[in-house]
Design an enzyme around this catalytic site. Structure first.
Site, PDB file in Angstrom:
ATOM      1  N   GLU A 171     -68.207   3.718  89.584  1.00  0.00           N
ATOM      2  CA  GLU A 171     -69.199   3.617  88.513  1.00  0.00           C
ATOM      3  C   GLU A 171     -68.706   2.843  87.288  1.00  0.00           C
ATOM      4  O   GLU A 171     -68.555   3.423  86.200  1.00  0.00           O
ATOM      5  CB  GLU A 171     -69.669   5.017  88.097  1.00  0.00           C
ATOM      6  CG  GLU A 171     -70.215   5.843  89.260  1.00  0.00           C
ATOM      7  CD  GLU A 171     -70.699   7.223  88.840  1.00  0.00           C
ATOM      8  OE1 GLU A 171     -70.377   7.663  87.732  1.00  0.00           O
ATOM      9  OE2 GLU A 171     -71.394   7.865  89.642  1.00  0.00           O
ATOM     10  N   GLU A 353     -72.154   9.436  96.363  1.00  0.00           N
ATOM     11  CA  GLU A 353     -72.410  10.649  95.559  1.00  0.00           C
ATOM     12  C   GLU A 353     -73.898  10.912  95.508  1.00  0.00           C
ATOM     13  O   GLU A 353     -74.693   9.998  95.277  1.00  0.00           O
ATOM     14  CB  GLU A 353     -71.931  10.490  94.108  1.00  0.00           C
ATOM     15  CG  GLU A 353     -70.461  10.576  93.912  1.00  0.00           C
ATOM     16  CD  GLU A 353     -70.058  10.444  92.434  1.00  0.00           C
ATOM     17  OE1 GLU A 353     -70.848  10.834  91.551  1.00  0.00           O
ATOM     18  OE2 GLU A 353     -68.951   9.939  92.196  1.00  0.00           O
TER      19      GLU A 353
HETATM   20  O1  IFM Z   1     -69.234  14.201  87.913  1.00  0.00           O
HETATM   21  C1  IFM Z   1     -69.734  12.900  87.944  1.00  0.00           C
HETATM   22  C2  IFM Z   1     -68.809  11.997  88.723  1.00  0.00           C
HETATM   23  O2  IFM Z   1     -67.510  12.007  88.213  1.00  0.00           O
HETATM   24  C3  IFM Z   1     -69.311  10.581  88.680  1.00  0.00           C
HETATM   25  N1  IFM Z   1     -70.696  10.502  89.066  1.00  0.00           N
HETATM   26  C4  IFM Z   1     -71.616  11.419  88.469  1.00  0.00           C
HETATM   27  C5  IFM Z   1     -71.091  12.843  88.570  1.00  0.00           C
HETATM   28  C6  IFM Z   1     -72.086  13.825  87.912  1.00  0.00           C
HETATM   29  O3  IFM Z   1     -72.256  13.497  86.580  1.00  0.00           O
END
Ligand code: IFM
Length: 443
Positions: A171, A353
């Site tokens: 990210e 994710e």
């Molecule tokens: O916890 C985070 C993760 O580290 C990166 N993506 C989003 C998740 C939730 O906010």
């Protein structure tokens, strides 16, 4: 409400070739802070008012000490893969040389995963920049990209063939925008003139790391993980639609277009000169290095209206919301995947994710998080819909394996499919974890 997770039997996602996994990140779970160098999140946590509950990552889920039982827990869920990140300040000394003690810690985890036939998806940078690099300008300093390449080179050599897939960055939007423009993540720098400069150096770091990964680890799948918050207009007015397109370019396309088209979105020309990144000859070629996969993280969408002063204005999200205040809107997940597939020549995609923060309660040893089960069901369906519309998705990772340090929210928000009691460090698989396990084993 459903207490089970299911997918149609003829779905690609019902095949044993489809990879199901769980994901974590070093700073969020490890603790063990005294045996590594400080990182920008240590400093940020130590700055009053930055983290909602005033907490830090010194102990977190104590995964540094409890990793063996955690790998057993991962195995007990029956997953095909585990996505973890490497703490740069644990494995590289300030001199740029490997810290063998830190490397050995990860080698033991990777070997244990291999012994259990669990594929290791390794992220090299999930936001824990060594503080000594931040003291030298951090991601605003082009040199940091070359420091990252050195780290990627050394660690991928040390890991040999233990890794199934490498993601260079997690990210970069969050590192660049939240960390260097909005100032709500470490290192807490605020100013429109910084975000795109940091973003350029992060993307350059990605491209430079791809070069060494390809050389040192030709058999792993090498790529990047991007997060997307798809943008929707509040109304059908031309002004709202144009403002939303601008926001989408600014927050989403900014990080993917350079990777596949070797250029930034056209809105670059509309940004004040002082906000522009410094792009040197050859940078865009480095950044657009071919990748084996694209990791996509999705949680929610955002709705915009036109704004005279700031171009776009994000309105408050409508219900239903998760415990962190993010709208639950799975349709945007399908539309995102389909639109990325139309816009770019994508390699295979992993959903690296997806998940939800819910207000979990441990009652009589049980966490009955039916709201999270529902979130997973609707979002798995959304991925399945995208696959049916032609997107090649090869795997899905639940965020997160267990409750952990949720950045500026501290430990107040729980994203795990496993509950963590931070006083005792006892882990309890939630109803969502049991449902995920059953989905995987019933394929
Ligand atoms: O916890 C985070 C993760 O580290 C990166 N993506 C989003 C998740 C939730 O906010």
């Amino acid at each position: 409400m459903t207490d089970k997770l299911s997918l149609p039997a003829n779905s690609v996602m019902s095949s044993t070739d489809f990879i199901y996994g769980v994901a974590t990140a070093s700073f969020q779970i490890e603790g063990g802070a005294s045996s590594r160098l400080p990182c920008i999140w240590d400093t940020f946590c130590n700055t009053p008012g930055k983290v909602a509950d005033g907490s830090n990552g010194q102990v977190a889920c104590d995964h540094f000490n409890l990793w063996q039982q955690d790998v057993e827990l991962i195995d007990s869920l029956g997953v095909d893969a585990y996505r973890l990140s490497i703490s740069w300040p644990r494995v590289i000394k300030q001199s740029g040389e490997l810290n063998q003690e830190g490397v050995d810690y990860y080698l033991a985890i990777l070997d244990e995963l291999k012994a259990r036939n669990i594929k290791a998806f390794v992220t090299l940078y999930h936001w824990d920049l060594p503080q000594y690099l931040e003291d030298n300008g951090g991601w605003l300093n082009r040199e940091t990209a070359y420091k990252f390449q050195n780290y990627a080179d050394k660690i991928s050599t040390a890991f040999g063939d233990r890794v199934y897939a490498y993601a260079t960055l997690n990210e970069p939007f969050c590192s660049a925008f939240l960390g260097y423009e909005a100032g709500i993540h470490a290192p807490g720098i605020k100013g429109k003139e910084f975000g795109k400069k940091a973003a350029h150096h992060l993307l350059l770091a990605h491209g430079l790391a791809m070069q060494v990964l390809e050389k040192n680890s030709p058999n792993s799948k090498n790529g990047i993980v991007l997060n997307f918050t798809p943008c929707y207009p509040e109304s059908d007015s031309a002004a709202d639609i144009a403002a939303t397109a601008f926001a989408d370019d600014y927050f989403n396309q900014w990080y993917i277009k350079p990777l596949f088209d070797a250029q930034y979105p056209e809105i670059l020309a509309q940004l004040p000169k002082e906000n522009h990144p410094e792009i040197q000859d050859g940078d865009m070629e480095i950044i657009s290095h071919a990748m084996d996969f694209l990791g996509v993280n999705f949680y929610t969408r955002a709705i915009y209206r036109a704004d005279d002063k700031e171009v776009f204005f994000q309105i408050d999200p409508p219900a239903p919301l998760t415990d962190i205040g993010w709208e639950i809107y799975p349709k945007a997940f399908t539309e995102l995947l389909v639109s990325l597939n139309e816009k770019y020549s994508l390699p295979p995609v992993y959903i690296t994710e997806n998940g939800a923060a819910m207000a979990d309660k441990l009652i009589d040893g049980v966490v009955n998080d039916q709201d999270r089960v529902e979130y997973y069901q609707t979002h798995l369906n959304a991925v399945n819909d995208a696959i049916e519309q032609g997107v090649k998705v090869d795997g899905y990772f639940a965020w997160s394996l267990m409750d952990n340090f949720e950045w500026a929210e501290g430990y107040l928000k729980r994203f795990g499919i496993v509950y963590v009691d931070y006083d005792t460090q006892v882990r309890t698989i939630k109803a969502s974890g049991l449902a995920y396990k059953a989905l995987i084993s019933n394929r």
